[in-house]
Design an enzyme around this catalytic site. Sequence first.
Site, PDB file in Angstrom:
ATOM      1  N   TYR A 158       0.825  -1.213   0.000  1.00  0.00           N
ATOM      2  CA  TYR A 158       0.000   0.000   0.000  1.00  0.00           C
ATOM      3  C   TYR A 158       0.860   1.265   0.000  1.00  0.00           C
ATOM      4  CZ  TYR A 158      -4.030  -2.980   1.048  1.00  0.00           C
ATOM      5  OH  TYR A 158      -5.010  -3.945   0.994  1.00  0.00           O
ATOM      6  N   LYS A 205       3.483 -15.279   1.462  1.00  0.00           N
ATOM      7  CA  LYS A 205       3.484 -16.085   0.231  1.00  0.00           C
ATOM      8  C   LYS A 205       4.934 -16.272  -0.200  1.00  0.00           C
ATOM      9  CE  LYS A 205       0.501 -16.884  -2.553  1.00  0.00           C
ATOM     10  NZ  LYS A 205       0.011 -18.238  -2.924  1.00  0.00           N
ATOM     11  N   ASP A 207      -2.719 -17.904   1.306  1.00  0.00           N
ATOM     12  CA  ASP A 207      -3.936 -18.401   0.647  1.00  0.00           C
ATOM     13  C   ASP A 207      -4.482 -19.623   1.401  1.00  0.00           C
ATOM     14  OD1 ASP A 207      -1.614 -19.682  -0.158  1.00  0.00           O
ATOM     15  OD2 ASP A 207      -2.335 -20.167  -2.158  1.00  0.00           O
ATOM     16  N   ASP A 252      -5.262  -7.178   5.520  1.00  0.00           N
ATOM     17  CA  ASP A 252      -6.487  -6.462   5.161  1.00  0.00           C
ATOM     18  C   ASP A 252      -7.576  -7.479   4.805  1.00  0.00           C
ATOM     19  OD1 ASP A 252      -8.177  -4.439   4.516  1.00  0.00           O
ATOM     20  OD2 ASP A 252      -7.040  -3.689   2.807  1.00  0.00           O
ATOM     21  N   ASP A 302     -10.735  -9.221   7.383  1.00  0.00           N
ATOM     22  CA  ASP A 302     -12.151  -9.085   6.994  1.00  0.00           C
ATOM     23  C   ASP A 302     -12.834 -10.448   6.968  1.00  0.00           C
ATOM     24  OD1 ASP A 302     -12.064  -6.376   6.807  1.00  0.00           O
ATOM     25  OD2 ASP A 302     -12.747  -6.257   4.729  1.00  0.00           O
TER      26      ASP A 302
END
Length: 370
Positions: A142, A193, A226, A250, A254
């Site tokens: 970001y 990852k 993942d 993020d 959620d």
Amino acid sequence: MASQNLLLLPGDGIGPEIMVEVKKVIAWFNEKGGMSFETDDGLVGGSAYDAHGQSISEEDMAKAMAADAVIFGAVGGPKWDDVPYEVRPEAGLLRLRKDMELFANLRPAICYPALADASSLKKDIIEGLDILIVRELTGGVYFGEPKEITDLGNGQKRGVDTQVYDTYEIERISKVAFELARTRNNKVCSMEKRNVMKSGVLWNEVVTQTHKAGFEDVTLEHMLADAGGMQLVRWPKQFDVIVTDNLFGDMLSDVAAMLTGSLGMLPSASLGAPDAKTGKRKALYEPVHGSAPDIAGTGAANPIAMIASFGMALRYSFEEVAAADMLDKAIANALDKGLRTKDIAAAGEATVSTTEMGDAIVAELDALSA
Ligand code: NAD
């Protein structure tokens, strides 16, 4: 308890309505819980823009920097859709996060027994869930440079974001995760990852080194992000603390949050580095939801996310663990008695207002302390 300063920034929309309920809880702890909180109010977001032409004034910024904790409501709304970009409501929150260097975002996902049926997952998967996601908040893709869209001149454009992490950023967030795990079930799962990203390889290495260098009493496991997402919906109770970067955090927070129901139930904390002299971290506590302009002024806002955010302040800024547990129990008891704001009510179920829910939680505090 020595006197502690709280800066209250209600913000916009339902922000001021839910802050009223937190004030009742703070007053309760001052009057009956043996605490000594001094509160000051400030403006942030659209309300600050209306008053000062800025999304937070320098005076309120200075108060935030000096406070023992900032309790933040929510900002934004259609009224300010057309204000200049630099002074849009969200800029106030981003300035607070940046100037206070709040690099660690903590989001618990707790399933209150009374709401276990409301989850989209089966009751036995979700009942009793209590996990904490620690998300790196000030680095990663970001913020990394270059971050741009370039015109390739052949009718094509190229969008670039850069995922970048330095050792110190990974080290400090993993320390927060290990320290928090020690106050819980002593288990950390780090997610990245590393199979396809160099930043993931470094993340994995640094978390492992930090663990070896002083946290070997905490159980550490690594998981690809993942696979972590999949495990979160398959069997979330396998986790205690999850630590991950800004982007994965993020998304995963959620996912974890929605395991347990409405946005109106979800608190969060953002912490900075410990002060070199006092050891105290700068901290901001806020509900995960926004200013909900669609229900502002109707008395329908659920104050639980805001009240539970203050509970996180008790736990993480003031080390008042028993008081934090008591507040969580008061919320659970109010829910057990069937009190529901509209967002958590089943079809046809009776609902209570923001004020009634706040008052009920305070009444439960009274009952618990009797
Ligand atoms: P939102 O979280 O405000 O609302 C989403 C939905 O959830 C709405 O239907 C709302 O009524 C409901 N909801 C949210 N909180 C609730 C609560 N406590 N009780 C009951 N229902 C609740 O998100 P949005 O609608 O996408 O955004 C509205 C405004 O909030 C926008 O201006 C957005 O930029 C801003 N926003 C601010 C923050 C923040 O201050 N941290 C976060 C997200 C969005």
